[in-house]
Design an enzyme around this catalytic site. Sequence first.
Site, short mmCIF file in Angstrom:
data_model
loop_
_atom_site.label_atom_id
_atom_site.label_comp_id
_atom_site.label_asym_id
_atom_site.label_seq_id
_atom_site.Cartn_x
_atom_site.Cartn_y
_atom_site.Cartn_z
N PHE A 1 1.97 8.69 -1.20
CA PHE A 1 1.25 7.44 -1.06
C PHE A 1 -0.24 7.62 -1.36
O PHE A 1 -0.93 6.66 -1.58
CB PHE A 1 1.43 6.85 0.35
CG PHE A 1 2.88 6.68 0.73
CD1 PHE A 1 3.77 6.16 -0.17
CD2 PHE A 1 3.32 7.05 1.98
CE1 PHE A 1 5.11 6.00 0.16
CE2 PHE A 1 4.64 6.88 2.34
CZ PHE A 1 5.54 6.36 1.43
N TRP B 1 0.83 -1.21 0.00
CA TRP B 1 0.00 0.00 0.00
C TRP B 1 0.87 1.25 0.00
O TRP B 1 0.55 2.25 -0.65
CB TRP B 1 -0.91 -0.01 1.23
CG TRP B 1 -1.74 1.23 1.38
CD1 TRP B 1 -2.99 1.46 0.86
CD2 TRP B 1 -1.41 2.42 2.12
NE1 TRP B 1 -3.45 2.71 1.22
CE2 TRP B 1 -2.49 3.33 1.99
CE3 TRP B 1 -0.30 2.82 2.85
CZ2 TRP B 1 -2.49 4.59 2.58
CZ3 TRP B 1 -0.30 4.08 3.44
CH2 TRP B 1 -1.37 4.94 3.30
N HIS B 2 1.98 1.19 0.72
CA HIS B 2 2.84 2.36 0.83
C HIS B 2 3.55 2.69 -0.48
O HIS B 2 3.82 3.86 -0.75
CB HIS B 2 3.88 2.16 1.94
CG HIS B 2 3.33 2.39 3.31
ND1 HIS B 2 2.66 1.41 4.02
CD2 HIS B 2 3.35 3.48 4.11
CE1 HIS B 2 2.29 1.90 5.19
NE2 HIS B 2 2.69 3.15 5.28
N GLY B 3 3.87 1.71 -1.28
CA GLY B 3 4.55 2.03 -2.53
C GLY B 3 4.75 0.82 -3.42
O GLY B 3 4.83 -0.32 -2.95
#
Length: 456
Positions: A456, A317-319
């Site tokens: 993000f 989800w973060h990257g």
Amino acid sequence: MLFNSLQFLVFFPIVTTLYFVLPHRFRWVLLLVASCYFYMDFIPVYILILIFTILIDYYAGILIEQSTGKRRKQYLALSIIANVGVLAVFKYYNFFIDNINTVLGAVGQSQLAYWQLILPIGLSFHTFQAMSYTIEVYRGNYPAERHLGYYALYVLYYPQLVAGPIERPQNVIHQFKIKHDFNYQKAVDGLKLMAYGLFKKVVIADNLAAYVDSYYAGVHTGPATNSLIAMFLFSIQIYCDFSGYSDMALGTSKVMGIELMKNFNFPYFSHSITEYWRKWHLSLSTWFRDYLYFTLGGNKKHKYRNVFIVFMVSGFWHGANWTYIIWGAIHGSLQILEDIFKIRQNKGVIAFLYTNLLVTLAFVFFRSPDLTTAFRVFANTVSPHFDWHNPLLSKKIMLVTGLFILAEYGLSHREYLGTLNTLRKPVRYSIYYALILAVIFLGRFGGGNQFIYFQF
């Protein structure tokens, strides 16, 4: 638009003043227009992406509520596919193409084309917020919102639009419908939160960023102190950057009488990784707990598998990078090991140091642009050379780091706003002036000091 910009310094008082001047029935319109303007300061045309998902989710919510049986699940699936689809195209398409091309190149096949896309600011945040709405409607925890304007404002509300907190509909939407008269104490408390958040961002995070960015831009074999100090400073930088944004978001909203959920609870004073995640980025942690972990079976079935999946997904989800996935896998593995060996039950200095050391080491993957850089940073830490005259140990860096430690330690033992309000007036105002002077003389402004989590 950035909270730490001169533009926002004009935007905020104008919007807030109009909010209290206008009749209540027009306030949602003001906030919606202001939020659109706030978002369109980045890439104006990307507002169309939000409008698309807002319309899908608004009608999906109504159809879910009106339907029975499989139809309800189908409308929920439509909503989730639309939201995840947009996120996948803009954030993950090139990541998958890159990995596919690696395989194709290994077998001598032609490469697939990349798409030149700029990631919409805060896409992951408002995607998850939109998904929580239709999921809550599907579960019967919240009635479908019939007023399109209020629902659009729920997604677009400018204080938390681009970096959270990720709110549930039952916490926010009803607050837009309530008439909030100007409340002096709430306004003052909100401004205090904004001031402390700005202090953490421009005085601490941005000063540390100048040195951390310089180190990561030219990682090479050198004194071990370079890597060790950069690791330590980044842990402070990312916390002050993100929690600083959250404080400003909560404060901005509080001035208008609208309460948002607390996103951080002094995570660096934790005594286990498990406790750390109960205090770090609470709105995301609880989102994954309620919508993914429990859906997978929670503690009842395949507990450790579920924990690991949640943290792998959290990392992704973060990257769109293997560095984030490894970062998530590390935290998932540590939580599982803590549960097996009952480490989470320990307290004291050793547990405190163990937790912060592991968090700091894991952040190397979070900060590194690629795996090669991450491994090079770790390799540098075992260098036999030490340079105690390193520029990372400048007086300014040591000063702002000391200010961070003192402030967080003091506040972790007391409720911030409540404590300030009980202090004698001369002491209270001395703190205010010291904070303002620190921002003016130690803060870093300009140069595109964007918040880390905007990406993000």
